[in-house]
Design a protein around this motif. Structure first.
Motif, PDB file in Angstrom:
ATOM      1  N   LEU A 152       0.816  -1.216   0.000  1.00  0.00           N
ATOM      2  CA  LEU A 152       0.000   0.000   0.000  1.00  0.00           C
ATOM      3  C   LEU A 152       0.847   1.262   0.000  1.00  0.00           C
ATOM      4  N   ILE A 153       1.963   1.227   0.739  1.00  0.00           N
ATOM      5  CA  ILE A 153       2.731   2.463   0.900  1.00  0.00           C
ATOM      6  C   ILE A 153       3.456   2.862  -0.376  1.00  0.00           C
ATOM      7  N   SER A 154       3.751   1.858  -1.226  1.00  0.00           N
ATOM      8  CA  SER A 154       4.548   2.180  -2.408  1.00  0.00           C
ATOM      9  C   SER A 154       3.768   1.906  -3.690  1.00  0.00           C
ATOM     10  N   LEU A 155       2.487   2.243  -3.675  1.00  0.00           N
ATOM     11  CA  LEU A 155       1.688   1.995  -4.874  1.00  0.00           C
ATOM     12  C   LEU A 155       2.172   2.873  -6.020  1.00  0.00           C
ATOM     13  N   PRO A 156       2.303   2.292  -7.220  1.00  0.00           N
ATOM     14  CA  PRO A 156       2.722   3.105  -8.354  1.00  0.00           C
ATOM     15  C   PRO A 156       1.658   4.146  -8.719  1.00  0.00           C
ATOM     16  N   ALA A 157       2.104   5.201  -9.372  1.00  0.00           N
ATOM     17  CA  ALA A 157       1.185   6.281  -9.744  1.00  0.00           C
ATOM     18  C   ALA A 157       0.062   5.764 -10.633  1.00  0.00           C
ATOM     19  N   SER A 158       0.358   4.730 -11.448  1.00  0.00           N
ATOM     20  CA  SER A 158      -0.664   4.185 -12.349  1.00  0.00           C
ATOM     21  C   SER A 158      -1.866   3.700 -11.552  1.00  0.00           C
ATOM     22  N   VAL A 159      -1.615   3.174 -10.347  1.00  0.00           N
ATOM     23  CA  VAL A 159      -2.718   2.682  -9.521  1.00  0.00           C
ATOM     24  C   VAL A 159      -3.593   3.836  -9.061  1.00  0.00           C
ATOM     25  N   TRP A 160      -2.958   4.921  -8.634  1.00  0.00           N
ATOM     26  CA  TRP A 160      -3.759   6.065  -8.176  1.00  0.00           C
ATOM     27  C   TRP A 160      -4.561   6.664  -9.319  1.00  0.00           C
ATOM     28  N   ARG A 161      -3.945   6.715 -10.514  1.00  0.00           N
ATOM     29  CA  ARG A 161      -4.725   7.180 -11.682  1.00  0.00           C
ATOM     30  C   ARG A 161      -5.918   6.272 -11.903  1.00  0.00           C
ATOM     31  N   ALA A 162      -5.670   4.957 -11.780  1.00  0.00           N
ATOM     32  CA  ALA A 162      -6.752   3.992 -11.989  1.00  0.00           C
ATOM     33  C   ALA A 162      -7.846   4.153 -10.938  1.00  0.00           C
ATOM     34  N   VAL A 163      -7.445   4.501  -9.707  1.00  0.00           N
ATOM     35  CA  VAL A 163      -8.447   4.726  -8.656  1.00  0.00           C
ATOM     36  C   VAL A 163      -9.383   5.853  -9.073  1.00  0.00           C
ATOM     37  N   LEU A 164      -8.788   6.955  -9.552  1.00  0.00           N
ATOM     38  CA  LEU A 164      -9.615   8.085  -9.984  1.00  0.00           C
ATOM     39  C   LEU A 164     -10.528   7.677 -11.131  1.00  0.00           C
ATOM     40  N   THR A 165      -9.941   6.958 -12.104  1.00  0.00           N
ATOM     41  CA  THR A 165     -10.743   6.500 -13.234  1.00  0.00           C
ATOM     42  C   THR A 165     -11.911   5.650 -12.750  1.00  0.00           C
ATOM     43  N   SER A 166     -11.617   4.707 -11.855  1.00  0.00           N
ATOM     44  CA  SER A 166     -12.663   3.803 -11.367  1.00  0.00           C
ATOM     45  C   SER A 166     -13.754   4.560 -10.633  1.00  0.00           C
ATOM     46  N   LEU A 167     -13.350   5.511  -9.802  1.00  0.00           N
ATOM     47  CA  LEU A 167     -14.359   6.288  -9.079  1.00  0.00           C
ATOM     48  C   LEU A 167     -15.225   7.069 -10.062  1.00  0.00           C
ATOM     49  N   GLY A 168     -14.582   7.613 -11.112  1.00  0.00           N
ATOM     50  CA  GLY A 168     -15.340   8.332 -12.133  1.00  0.00           C
ATOM     51  C   GLY A 168     -16.322   7.420 -12.844  1.00  0.00           C
ATOM     52  N   VAL A 169     -15.836   6.234 -13.264  1.00  0.00           N
ATOM     53  CA  VAL A 169     -16.710   5.290 -13.968  1.00  0.00           C
ATOM     54  C   VAL A 169     -17.863   4.864 -13.072  1.00  0.00           C
ATOM     55  N   ALA A 170     -17.549   4.545 -11.806  1.00  0.00           N
ATOM     56  CA  ALA A 170     -18.601   4.071 -10.902  1.00  0.00           C
ATOM     57  C   ALA A 170     -19.626   5.171 -10.639  1.00  0.00           C
ATOM     58  N   SER A 171     -19.156   6.420 -10.499  1.00  0.00           N
ATOM     59  CA  SER A 171     -20.105   7.513 -10.266  1.00  0.00           C
ATOM     60  C   SER A 171     -20.998   7.712 -11.486  1.00  0.00           C
ATOM     61  N   LEU A 172     -20.373   7.701 -12.679  1.00  0.00           N
ATOM     62  CA  LEU A 172     -21.167   7.849 -13.902  1.00  0.00           C
ATOM     63  C   LEU A 172     -22.167   6.699 -14.011  1.00  0.00           C
ATOM     64  N   SER A 173     -21.696   5.494 -13.688  1.00  0.00           N
ATOM     65  CA  SER A 173     -22.564   4.329 -13.762  1.00  0.00           C
ATOM     66  C   SER A 173     -23.745   4.485 -12.810  1.00  0.00           C
ATOM     67  N   LEU A 174     -23.477   5.072 -11.652  1.00  0.00           N
ATOM     68  CA  LEU A 174     -24.545   5.276 -10.670  1.00  0.00           C
ATOM     69  C   LEU A 174     -25.572   6.274 -11.197  1.00  0.00           C
ATOM     70  N   VAL A 175     -25.075   7.329 -11.858  1.00  0.00           N
ATOM     71  CA  VAL A 175     -25.993   8.325 -12.426  1.00  0.00           C
ATOM     72  C   VAL A 175     -26.881   7.667 -13.488  1.00  0.00           C
ATOM     73  N   VAL A 176     -26.253   6.866 -14.371  1.00  0.00           N
ATOM     74  CA  VAL A 176     -27.025   6.187 -15.417  1.00  0.00           C
ATOM     75  C   VAL A 176     -28.024   5.224 -14.784  1.00  0.00           C
ATOM     76  N   LEU A 177     -27.547   4.481 -13.777  1.00  0.00           N
ATOM     77  CA  LEU A 177     -28.425   3.520 -13.102  1.00  0.00           C
ATOM     78  C   LEU A 177     -29.638   4.229 -12.512  1.00  0.00           C
ATOM     79  N   ALA A 178     -29.394   5.368 -11.844  1.00  0.00           N
ATOM     80  CA  ALA A 178     -30.500   6.111 -11.237  1.00  0.00           C
ATOM     81  C   ALA A 178     -31.448   6.619 -12.314  1.00  0.00           C
ATOM     82  N   ALA A 179     -30.870   7.145 -13.409  1.00  0.00           N
ATOM     83  CA  ALA A 179     -31.707   7.706 -14.472  1.00  0.00           C
ATOM     84  C   ALA A 179     -32.573   6.625 -15.111  1.00  0.00           C
TER      85      ALA A 179
END
Lengths: 518, 233
Positions: free
Chosen positions: A310-337
């Motif tokens: 956890l302490i030495s996660l590569p930057a690619s992982v943190w970028r992926a975290v942001l991407t995943s949160l974005g995708v999941a949030s968008l997915s939630l909006v679509v799901l709600a709609a």
């Protein structure tokens, strides 16, 4: 009751259902059209079909056979932590597949805990790749689900029956024959069909633990047709096969419907005078202990193996975290709609094709749907540029059946309880929706939103078809790290993903419950 | 004036005929055996059930095409008269603005209505934190702000004890009189009718009879009502 006396209308729900149907059926149409180009299936394709059905049969059988003693033990025993354990049985549903795979590898893998123990005893190591690895992972996911489904069957046997049985001094054998076997005969086929259907669409498990000519599922073969050969015709043919398999299983499961395992009342044990003997107590304790270990140890392994990374996660992982949160949030909006208008339309007791459109997500596999969307979008735009929105949309369609199952019965209750008053006050559909339906559904909305978020965060499916090397969601990034043998980073990222999925679910569920007022 | 013009109410396989009129401003009890169709009659007038035939007229206008919320009717049901997740103030305010807006004007009206029914200062509470009697009062406060000329009561006080029920009936009678509203109330208890209703409609054997003075109906009940009154006595 006359339709005009209802404070909710179906219009927007019909549009939402039509949209889902258009996307899914459009994608299917594209698949059929593309597959019609004279692709002749090779022996590898048929091997994939055979393997898919075989592993699903074995996984479903094992899950069911193992679930019965666990469910029986949970049904007739009280002990501290029982409620927690029943809740925990729901956890694998939220657990991202790639995380579970890493946990199972840490326990059963080549250098895993089990093999370390076996090695210390001078025994040969167990092998986790291939058919038994795929089955192991599927049992890990579906044993808890099957247990919950069967436990529901046990909970539905009225307590009075057991009281009567005790009054008549019936022993465990008679109770098994008179009460339990008929219940199992009713519940088990449906539970088997549900698990079988889930295992048929297995992609991420087969991707990580299967592979090779002897352990490739149809879903995996679709991915390989894209990835290795970029053979759209073959992918489309395989998608057709997958659709036939999934649809067949879905129809069987619907016919044998076994409830959905979200049911309430599972935390309420029944007095069982027949089971007070010591051999039965020990048997039940062993069943519960083994199931708990099987469930908890791999998740604990994710934490143990992941913490150092956890302490030495590569930057690619943190970028992926942001991407995943974005995708999941968008997915939630679509799901709600999609879900909210459909819930409003279905809340008046209306059935028919809106209901059916909501179930389409269960009838197509993610990769078959992804293939169809790829074929449709490929001539228009760069699929990689659309990877994230398409993933979010597909995730929403896949989560829709669960969201509707959670929301529609509750919404029907709200309209039955308060619809007349809303109509009496001339509230109109907008105010009724905003002031009554949504607030009353807060707990269910939170639960469904949490489920949708967790499923989207953990999804490793369509994204693998569409993404190029730049964009990646967290599960895909973990898979890439595994492929590059960077296991420490992969384990750390897996721990992070597990925390995100469970955390997102917990926050949504908790918010919904907090909003619920008497 | 309410005129039920050769009306047939229908609910499932059950029919009720009514051909009668009510003079404005009075209180009318609706009495009869269980399952005779009292609720069906009120639900049809309120617009929750379509009439099988005939018309419902209010001051000469046919109510048939109007949805429940557009009719000159305010109705209290047996239960579920308040939204449990909304404060008493918001519940009452819905009677004035069904879209849920709560401006200063509405707040003042609601506060006056709450004071009128004896719930001064309880506007911020959720219905679940009130006693049964207070919940009934809150529902009456909403009836008050709704300002509809026809009030229908489908036994909203049935769950209250006898003393509290009498108190509510007196209050509702007073409110209806102040507003000049026409009040129709279903009851199982002849004493309720005697207490506030000048006239009574007997619903029995598939028919809603024309209103008669309550005292006459109860002292010399028609055969259809005799058995019911005897068994409930």
């Amino acid at each position: 009751m006359a339709d005009r006396a209802q404070p909710v209308r179906a219009g927007a729900g019909i549009v939402a259902a039509g949209l889902v149907a258009a996307v899914v059926l459009g994608a299917l149409g594209a698949v059929f059209w593309r597959a019609g180009g004279g692709v002749s299936p090779g022996p590898a394709d048929w091997a994939a079909v055979r393997f898919t059905v075989l592993q699903a049969l074995v996984s479903a059988t094992l899950s069911l056979v193992l679930a019965i003693p666990v469910a029986r033990a949970l049904a007739r025993r009280r002990f501290p932590g029982r409620g927690l354990l029943v809740t925990l049985l729901g956890a694998p549903f939220l657990l991202p597949v790639i995380v579970a795979v890493l946990g199972l590898l840490a326990v059963f893998g080549r250098a895993g805990w089990v093999n370390l123990g076996l090695g210390a005893l001078g025994l040969p190591p167990v092998q986790v790749y291939g058919l038994h690895g795929v089955v192991l992972a599927h049992v890990f996911f579906n044993l808890p689900l099957a247990t919950r489904l069967i436990l529901q069957g046990w909970a539905e046997i009225p307590a009075e029956r057991f009281r009567l049985a005790a009054q008549l001094n019936l022993g465990p054998a008679e109770i098994r024959r008179l009460l339990e076997r008929p219940m199992l005969a009713r519940i088990a086929p449906g539970a088997f069909a549900v698990v079988f259907g889930i295992c048929l669409t297995s992609f991420a498990v087969a991707l990580t633990l299967g592979g090779g000519p002897r352990a490739t599922t149809v879903e995996l073969a679709i991915y390989q047709a894209f990835q290795f050969d970029f053979d759209l015709g073959r992918a489309a043919f395989l998608a057709c096969v997958q659709i036939a398999l999934t649809l067949g299983a879905a129809l069987i499961a619907l016919r044998l419907a076994a409830g959905e395992g979200f049911g309430a009342g599972l935390d309420r044990p029944v007095d069982r005078w027949d089971a007070a003997t010591w051999p039965l107590r020990i048997w039940d304790a062993v069943a519960i202990a083994l199931a708990t270990l099987f469930l908890v140890v791999p998740m604990a392994a994710v934490a143990v193996e992941g913490a150092p990374g956890l302490i030495s996660l590569p930057a690619s992982v943190w970028r992926a975290v942001l991407t995943s949160l974005g995708v999941a949030s968008l997915s939630l909006v679509v799901l709600a709609a999609l879900a909210l208008p459909m819930v409003a339309a279905l809340s008046t007791g209306r059935r028919g094709w809106i209901d059916l459109a909501g179930l389409l997500g269960l009838a197509v596999s993610p990769l078959a749907l992804g293939t169809g969307l790829f074929i449709l979008l490929y001539p228009l735009a760069d699929p990689a540029a659309l990877a994230l929105p398409v993933t979010a949309g597909v995730n929403a369609i896949m989560a829709l059946p669960f969201a509707l199952r959670i929301l529609v019965p509750a919404a029907r209750g709200v309209v039955a309880d308060h619809g007349r008053l809303g109509a009496q006050l001339d509230m109109g559909r907008g105010p009724f929706f905003r002031l009554v339906l949504l607030p009353r559904l807060a707990p269910q909305l939170g639960f469904a939103a949490g489920l949708g978020m967790a499923l989207s965060l953990g999804d490793l499916g369509v994204i693998a078809l569409f993404a190029n090397h730049e964009a990646a969601t967290l599960p895909l990034q973990i898979y890439r790290l595994m492929g590059a043998y960077r296991m420490e980073a992969a384990s750390g990222a897996a721990l992070l993903l597990m925390a995100l999925a469970f955390g997102a679910f917990w926050i949504c569920d908790h918010k919904g419950r907090a909003r619920a007022v008497a | 004036m309410l005129w039920l013009d050769d009306l047939t109410c229908q609910s499932d396989d059950f029919r009720l005929r009514a051909d009668l009129s009510l003079a404005p401003g009075g209180i009318t009890a609706v009495i009869g055996p269980s399952g005779a169709g009292k609720s069906t009659l009120l639900n049809t007038i309120a617009g929750f059930l379509p009439p099988a035939s005939g018309r419902i007229l209010w001051d000469g206008d046919d109510l048939g095409p109007l949805p429940p919320g557009k009719r000159p009717v305010a109705m209290l049901f047996q239960d579920g008269n308040l939204f449990p997740h909304l404060s008493v103030e918001r519940n009452v305010a819905l009677g004035r603005d069904p879209r849920g807006k709560l401006d200063a004007d509405t707040r003042a009206t609601v506060a006056r209505a709450l004071a009128r029914v004896g719930l001064d200062g309880l506007g911020a509470r959720k219905p679940g934190t009130l006693s049964g009697g207070q919940q009934s009062r809150a529902a009456l406060a909403r009836i008050l702000v709704q300002q509809r000329p026809l009030i229908l009561l489908d036994e909203p006080f049935a769950a209250l004890g006898p003393a509290l029920k009498a108190e509510m009936l007196d209050l509702v009678a007073e409110l209806a009189r102040d507003q000049g509203a026409t009040l129709m109330m279903i009851t199982h208890d002849p004493e309720d009718a005697r207490r506030i209703a000048g006239q009574t409609i007997v619903v029995a054997e598939g028919r809603a009879a024309s209103p008669q003075p309550t005292v006459e109906v109860l002292d010399k009940p028609p055969p259809a009502l005799q058995e019911y009154l005897a068994s409930s006595a």
